[in-house]
Design a protein around this motif. Structure first.
Motif, PDB file in Angstrom:
ATOM      1  N   PRO A 171     -28.478  35.408  38.148  1.00 26.41           N
ATOM      2  CA  PRO A 171     -29.113  34.662  39.013  1.00 26.41           C
ATOM      3  C   PRO A 171     -29.234  35.104  40.447  1.00 26.41           C
ATOM      4  O   PRO A 171     -29.953  34.649  41.314  1.00 26.41           O
ATOM      5  N   TYR A 172     -29.000  36.455  40.257  1.00 27.07           N
ATOM      6  CA  TYR A 172     -29.157  37.449  41.674  1.00 27.07           C
ATOM      7  C   TYR A 172     -30.383  38.311  41.767  1.00 27.07           C
ATOM      8  O   TYR A 172     -31.019  38.277  40.553  1.00 27.07           O
ATOM      9  N   ARG A 173     -30.368  38.991  42.438  1.00 28.44           N
ATOM     10  CA  ARG A 173     -31.499  39.915  42.624  1.00 28.44           C
ATOM     11  C   ARG A 173     -31.297  40.936  41.343  1.00 28.44           C
ATOM     12  O   ARG A 173     -30.226  41.233  41.098  1.00 28.44           O
ATOM     13  N   PRO A 174     -32.248  41.473  40.771  1.00 29.45           N
ATOM     14  CA  PRO A 174     -32.050  42.256  39.404  1.00 29.45           C
ATOM     15  C   PRO A 174     -31.273  43.657  40.017  1.00 29.45           C
ATOM     16  O   PRO A 174     -31.500  44.198  40.801  1.00 29.45           O
ATOM     17  N   ALA A 220     -10.683  45.384  35.482  1.00 28.95           N
ATOM     18  CA  ALA A 220     -11.702  44.896  36.623  1.00 28.95           C
ATOM     19  C   ALA A 220     -13.009  43.886  36.134  1.00 28.95           C
ATOM     20  O   ALA A 220     -12.991  42.922  36.771  1.00 28.95           O
ATOM     21  N   LEU A 221     -13.332  44.185  34.963  1.00 29.84           N
ATOM     22  CA  LEU A 221     -14.301  43.332  34.432  1.00 29.84           C
ATOM     23  C   LEU A 221     -13.759  41.956  33.911  1.00 29.84           C
ATOM     24  O   LEU A 221     -14.322  41.134  33.984  1.00 29.84           O
ATOM     25  N   TYR A 222     -12.657  42.122  33.631  1.00 25.50           N
ATOM     26  CA  TYR A 222     -11.872  41.121  33.157  1.00 25.50           C
ATOM     27  C   TYR A 222     -11.107  40.395  34.435  1.00 25.50           C
ATOM     28  O   TYR A 222     -10.467  39.215  34.176  1.00 25.50           O
ATOM     29  N   GLY A 223     -11.524  40.883  35.429  1.00 28.84           N
ATOM     30  CA  GLY A 223     -10.759  40.164  36.966  1.00 28.84           C
ATOM     31  C   GLY A 223      -9.313  40.273  36.849  1.00 28.84           C
ATOM     32  O   GLY A 223      -8.873  39.647  37.844  1.00 28.84           O
ATOM     33  N   ARG A 224      -8.752  41.301  36.123  1.00 28.68           N
ATOM     34  CA  ARG A 224      -7.254  41.667  36.420  1.00 28.68           C
ATOM     35  C   ARG A 224      -6.670  42.446  37.394  1.00 28.68           C
ATOM     36  O   ARG A 224      -5.817  42.338  38.104  1.00 28.68           O
ATOM     37  N   VAL A 225      -7.790  43.456  37.867  1.00 25.27           N
ATOM     38  CA  VAL A 225      -7.630  44.222  39.062  1.00 25.27           C
ATOM     39  C   VAL A 225      -8.834  44.065  39.725  1.00 25.27           C
ATOM     40  O   VAL A 225     -10.028  43.826  39.235  1.00 25.27           O
ATOM     41  N   THR A 240     -19.282  41.989  43.410  1.00 19.95           N
ATOM     42  CA  THR A 240     -19.121  40.411  44.025  1.00 19.95           C
ATOM     43  C   THR A 240     -19.863  39.300  43.331  1.00 19.95           C
ATOM     44  O   THR A 240     -19.458  38.569  42.659  1.00 19.95           O
ATOM     45  N   GLU A 241     -21.268  39.715  43.153  1.00 18.77           N
ATOM     46  CA  GLU A 241     -22.166  38.680  42.332  1.00 18.77           C
ATOM     47  C   GLU A 241     -21.778  39.045  41.076  1.00 18.77           C
ATOM     48  O   GLU A 241     -21.731  37.691  40.398  1.00 18.77           O
ATOM     49  N   LEU A 242     -21.451  40.230  40.444  1.00 21.74           N
ATOM     50  CA  LEU A 242     -21.011  40.274  38.894  1.00 21.74           C
ATOM     51  C   LEU A 242     -19.759  39.390  38.683  1.00 21.74           C
ATOM     52  O   LEU A 242     -19.806  38.820  37.760  1.00 21.74           O
ATOM     53  N   GLN A 243     -18.832  39.446  39.720  1.00 23.78           N
ATOM     54  CA  GLN A 243     -17.649  38.821  39.472  1.00 23.78           C
ATOM     55  C   GLN A 243     -17.730  37.204  39.437  1.00 23.78           C
ATOM     56  O   GLN A 243     -17.273  36.608  38.635  1.00 23.78           O
ATOM     57  N   ASN A 244     -18.838  36.878  40.374  1.00 27.74           N
ATOM     58  CA  ASN A 244     -18.943  35.454  40.619  1.00 27.74           C
ATOM     59  C   ASN A 244     -19.774  34.956  39.390  1.00 27.74           C
ATOM     60  O   ASN A 244     -19.437  33.751  38.706  1.00 27.74           O
ATOM     61  N   PHE A 245     -20.611  35.867  38.781  1.00 28.79           N
ATOM     62  CA  PHE A 245     -21.358  35.537  37.645  1.00 28.79           C
ATOM     63  C   PHE A 245     -20.601  35.127  36.321  1.00 28.79           C
ATOM     64  O   PHE A 245     -20.711  34.261  35.720  1.00 28.79           O
ATOM     65  N   VAL A 246     -19.265  36.037  36.314  1.00 26.93           N
ATOM     66  CA  VAL A 246     -18.574  35.948  35.263  1.00 26.93           C
ATOM     67  C   VAL A 246     -17.654  34.664  35.418  1.00 26.93           C
ATOM     68  O   VAL A 246     -17.102  34.049  34.566  1.00 26.93           O
ATOM     69  N   ASP A 247     -16.982  34.589  36.644  1.00 27.21           N
ATOM     70  CA  ASP A 247     -16.046  33.456  36.777  1.00 27.21           C
ATOM     71  C   ASP A 247     -16.663  32.160  36.811  1.00 27.21           C
ATOM     72  O   ASP A 247     -16.103  31.076  36.262  1.00 27.21           O
TER      73      ASP A 247
END
Length: 249
Positions: A171-174, A220-225, A240-247
């Motif tokens: 949903p963010y800029r490419p 980090a990808l799984y949000g553990r660190v 930050t956008e990536l983490q929001n996208f996953v969460d």
């Protein structure tokens, strides 16, 4: 990195046993799991056991056209000794996978990613599930260990090509992001409204490159660190956008 099917099964067994070892060593099974807010250590072990039983049912069905229902999955709720129930759950999954071939068709939630719906893909994902949750259990008792190198290197690719690629439109800029494992290769992923693509054609530099051991990249990808714990060259905002996208998936 391609891990042979039989080795995937051994890794599931090993990481599931590591989770149970942490449970057995815990002074308090009601301790909260840092990586899974709201869960106790007992909840974590129950979750992985239920996951193993679900996928045992899916693999045994060998029917990619429908998701397993309650009649296809046995005894998903813990009873008796939790360690014994967890071990039995892992054995159900491993028995189903041993009875299948790597290319046996299986229902799975990642059809949108283009990843094959097969027992091999299930086994590959279950290695990561067991490994990350074993880390969660170890962290809960203050004995966190890095993910084994072979698991972690494949885990970066598996997360990007299966989990992230199943999440939908970016949903963010490419953006192009590179994940550079100090103990493995560089994984480059393109994020755009058309979806997620791992190892895209060479065309332009990444907006951000994340450096670290493969274990840290997976966690980090799984949000553990937090990504802040890793070296990042370029635009940290895209992470930050990536983490929001996953969460928010």
């Amino acid at each position: 990195m391609t891990i042979p099917y039989t080795e995937l099964l051994s890794l599931i067994d090993d990481r599931s046993a590591a989770l149970r070892s942490a449970l057995a060593a815990a002074p308090d099974r009601s301790a909260r799991v840092p990586g899974c807010p709201g869960w106790t250590l007992a909840d974590l072990v129950a979750h992985l056991g239920a996951v193993h039983r679900f996928w045992a049912g899916a693999v045994s069905m060998a029917d990619p056209s429908r998701q397993p229902g309650d009649d296809d999955v046995t005894d998903q709720h813990p009873h008796g000794d939790l360690v014994e129930w967890s071990a039995a759950s892992t054995e159900l999954l491993l028995s189903a996978l041993r009875s299948a071939e790597a290319d046996t068709p299986v229902w799975a939630w990642w059809a949108a990613s283009g990843t094959p719906l097969t027992a091999g893909a299930v086994a590959r994902h279950q290695v990561q599930e067991a490994a990350v949750h074993a880390f969660d259990a170890q962290e809960t008792i203050g004995q966190a260990e890095p993910l084994p190198a072979a698991i972690a290197v494949d885990g970066v690719a598996e997360f990007l090509s299966v989990g992230l690629a199943s999440t939908g439109e970016w949903p963010y800029r490419p953006a192009r992001i590179a994940f550079s494992a100090t103990d493995g290769p560089v994984f480059t992923v393109d994020l755009s409204p058309s979806g997620v693509r791992l190892d895209p054609p060479a065309a332009g530099d990444p907006v951000a490159t994340v450096h670290g051991p493969a274990s840290d990249l997976v966690l980090a990808l799984y949000g553990r660190v937090p990504f802040d714990n890793l070296r990042v060259d370029g635009d940290r905002g895209v992470l930050t956008e990536l983490q929001n996208f996953v969460d928010n998936d």
